[in-house]
Design an enzyme around this catalytic site. Structure first.
Site, PDB file in Angstrom:
ATOM      1  N   VAL A 113    -125.179  63.586 -62.666  1.00 13.82           N
ATOM      2  CA  VAL A 113    -124.538  62.302 -62.922  1.00 13.82           C
ATOM      3  C   VAL A 113    -123.779  61.871 -61.668  1.00 13.82           C
ATOM      4  CG1 VAL A 113    -122.904  61.038 -64.352  1.00 13.82           C
ATOM      5  CG2 VAL A 113    -124.319  62.820 -65.380  1.00 13.82           C
ATOM      6  N   LYS A 163    -127.373  58.738 -64.680  1.00 13.62           N
ATOM      7  CA  LYS A 163    -127.838  60.076 -65.041  1.00 13.62           C
ATOM      8  C   LYS A 163    -129.231  60.225 -64.438  1.00 13.62           C
ATOM      9  CE  LYS A 163    -127.975  62.995 -69.212  1.00 13.62           C
ATOM     10  NZ  LYS A 163    -127.808  62.955 -70.696  1.00 13.62           N
ATOM     11  N   ASP A 220    -124.276  66.748 -81.579  1.00 14.46           N
ATOM     12  CA  ASP A 220    -123.620  67.509 -80.512  1.00 14.46           C
ATOM     13  C   ASP A 220    -122.243  66.914 -80.203  1.00 14.46           C
ATOM     14  OD1 ASP A 220    -123.514  69.674 -78.814  1.00 14.46           O
ATOM     15  OD2 ASP A 220    -124.513  68.659 -77.147  1.00 14.46           O
ATOM     16  N   GLY A 244    -125.747  69.136 -64.845  1.00 16.21           N
ATOM     17  CA  GLY A 244    -126.142  69.970 -65.977  1.00 16.21           C
ATOM     18  C   GLY A 244    -127.453  70.657 -65.700  1.00 16.21           C
TER      19      GLY A 244
END
Length: 510
Positions: free
Chosen positions: A143, A158, A249, A138
């Site tokens: 990850v 992560k 989210d 991201g």
């Protein structure tokens, strides 16, 4: 033992306070986890002023606290290391200035280590884990699938590059929230590590992948499958909300499966935008989420509560039953406007031939007025969940071609807005203008993207200027080299602003 001040957690208050505290705040907390010493086991020992081992049979653990008779230690973000003293195994707990040493037999120290490690920070990640492969990437983290040398189990990690983290408070909040949530349908945080350059969050590995990808691989699925899936999701949200947390989210990317063999056994992941509920609406990020899933009251900058997550569940259920998004649009601005105004084509639900209870339930979840929308607990009492199985045997298939989140490669103009996992409207930059006549403004005066779009909605005659639509990659190639005049050229349309801000939160222009 003093911790080097390059630690990401060095300035946290708990690292700088006295190790032992005499307040009784821990006594009023709901006990989520606890560990007491068994009278039949070997005891925990500590060190006295003469460097002698002293039994501490009254030491016990509750939530994030190590508790003695009339005092306690908050374990959150303390430094944790394993140690030895003669034939005793030990744990070393440190602030920036003080250290507590605990000793005991291997069994009892292993048990205490297993409890304490979730709340503390360790620094020997590579000694305990091996990387297997990269599984995701991201804007702020990568990850990996990893292998534990201690228990021979597979986990996910992560990994954050410290220099790329744009908001410390947001990450601290995510870690704090994950530590207090213990539910089978919520991602589990196991440990946190750091070294000079990286932070590592050790999470459960979920091989089933993302929900929509897995469910689309099934030829067909029934309404009763959707029923079970939504029930599990709402139960997890009810638990999260009972713990005074808003996720903010909820979307298909953040719903993972334990295995592809059971598409209803989902896990809520990625708490990067979550926060503790505040009745005054004061959050680290107030206006955040993902366009197409976000509740309209957030877009309108209204005070909101836990029901924003329920609205997102409604969007997901709509998708599963219709194979399409409730918010259509030819470009990003139309998607935002549809989401903002809550313009939903419920005819798609009727065409899907779902049960009347399912139709009523979806419209209930997608209620525009948050005061009339149910909580997660109330939603679970809906008649739809008590239908006989014969009434939910309508079958569906999911092609994903109408789901923008998973079709972004075919629609590059939606790429930066649909999958954004960061707040979209706070402090875009230090200098930004939205009209030819406006002058540069500081961040506190800067008008937000959404306010600009909302003005367009309210003034029907306003037309969005697309003169400066961006070519894919044109900004990213020269982003940091842009002067203010060049930067202004690309701010004519809100879609462009969103793309620029998406780049800015990845470490570009400040």
């Amino acid at each position: 033992m003093n911790q080097s001040n390059n630690s990401y957690f060095y300035e946290i208050q708990n690292r700088n306070d006295a190790l032992w505290k005499r307040e009784n705040a821990h006594q009023v907390l709901q006990i989520v986890r606890s560990l007491n010493q068994d009278h039949h086991q070997n005891k925990i020992y500590s060190i006295n002023g003469q460097d002698e081992l002293i039994q501490k049979p009254h030491y016990h653990l509750q939530n994030q606290y190590l508790i003695s008779k009339n005092k306690h230690i908050n374990l959150e973000n303390l430094i944790l290391k394993k140690t030895m003293r003669e034939h005793y195994y030990g744990l070393e707990l440190s602030t920036n200035y003080e250290t507590l040493l605990l000793y005991g037999s291997k069994d009892i120290i292993d048990e205490w280590y297993g409890y304490i490690k979730i709340y503390t920070i360790q620094n020997d990640f590579r000694m305990n884990y091996d990387f297997i492969k990269l599984t995701g990437k991201g804007a702020h983290a990568k990850v990996y699938k990893i292998f534990s040398k201690r228990d021979n189990q597979v986990y996910a990690v992560k990994v954050f590059k410290k220099n790329n983290i744009s908001n410390k408070l947001g990450l601290f909040k995510e870690i704090q929230i994950l530590r207090q949530l213990q539910h089978k349908n919520v991602i589990k945080l196991n440990e946190v590590y750091e070294n000079a350059k990286h932070l590592y969050l050790i999470l459960d590995y979920l091989p089933g992948g993302e929900l929509l990808q897995a469910i689309s691989s099934a030829e067909v699925y029934s309404e009763s499958v959707v029923q079970e899936l939504i029930k599990n999701l709402l139960q997890a949200l009810d638990y999260i909300h009972q713990n005074k947390i808003l996720h903010r989210d909820i979307k298909p990317q953040n719903l993972l499966l334990r295995s592809q063999a059971n598409i209803t056994d989902l896990v809520i992941a990625d708490f990067g935008l979550s926060d503790e509920y505040n009745i005054r609406g004061e959050y680290i990020f107030s206006r955040c989420g993902t366009i197409g899933y976000i509740a309209p009251e957030i877009l309108r900058n209204e005070i909101y509560d836990y029901k924003v997550d329920v609205f997102s569940v409604g969007v997901i259920m709509f998708m599963l039953l219709t194979d399409s998004s409730p918010f259509g649009g030819k470009d990003t601005n139309e998607v935002i406007k549809s989401n903002l105004q809550c313009n939903i084509d419920f005819e798609q639900l009727k065409m899907a031939k779902i049960s009347t209870h399912a139709y009523d339930f979806v419209t209930c979840l997608l209620e525009q007025n948050q005061n009339q929308r149910p909580t997660a607990y109330q939603a679970l009492q809906h008649d739809w969940f008590y239908l006989p199985k014969m009434e939910t045997l309508q079958y569906f298939s999911l092609s994903l071609k109408n789901i923008p989140l998973l079709n972004i490669k075919k629609r590059p103009e939606l790429q930066n807005i649909i999958i954004s996992q960061s707040p979209l409207w706070n402090n875009l930059c230090s200098k930004i203008t939205l009209s030819d006549s406006s002058k540069s403004k500081n961040a506190s005066e800067c008008i937000s993207i959404l306010d600009d779009i909302q003005d367009q909605v309210q003034e029907e005659e306003t037309q969005v200027d697309y003169k400066y639509k961006l070519r894919q990659g044109s900004i990213e190639e020269n982003f940091e080299e842009m002067n203010d005049d060049d930067f202004y050229k690309y701010t004519k349309s809100p879609a462009s602003l969103l793309q620029i801000y998406h780049l800015s939160i990845k470490g570009g222009r400040k």
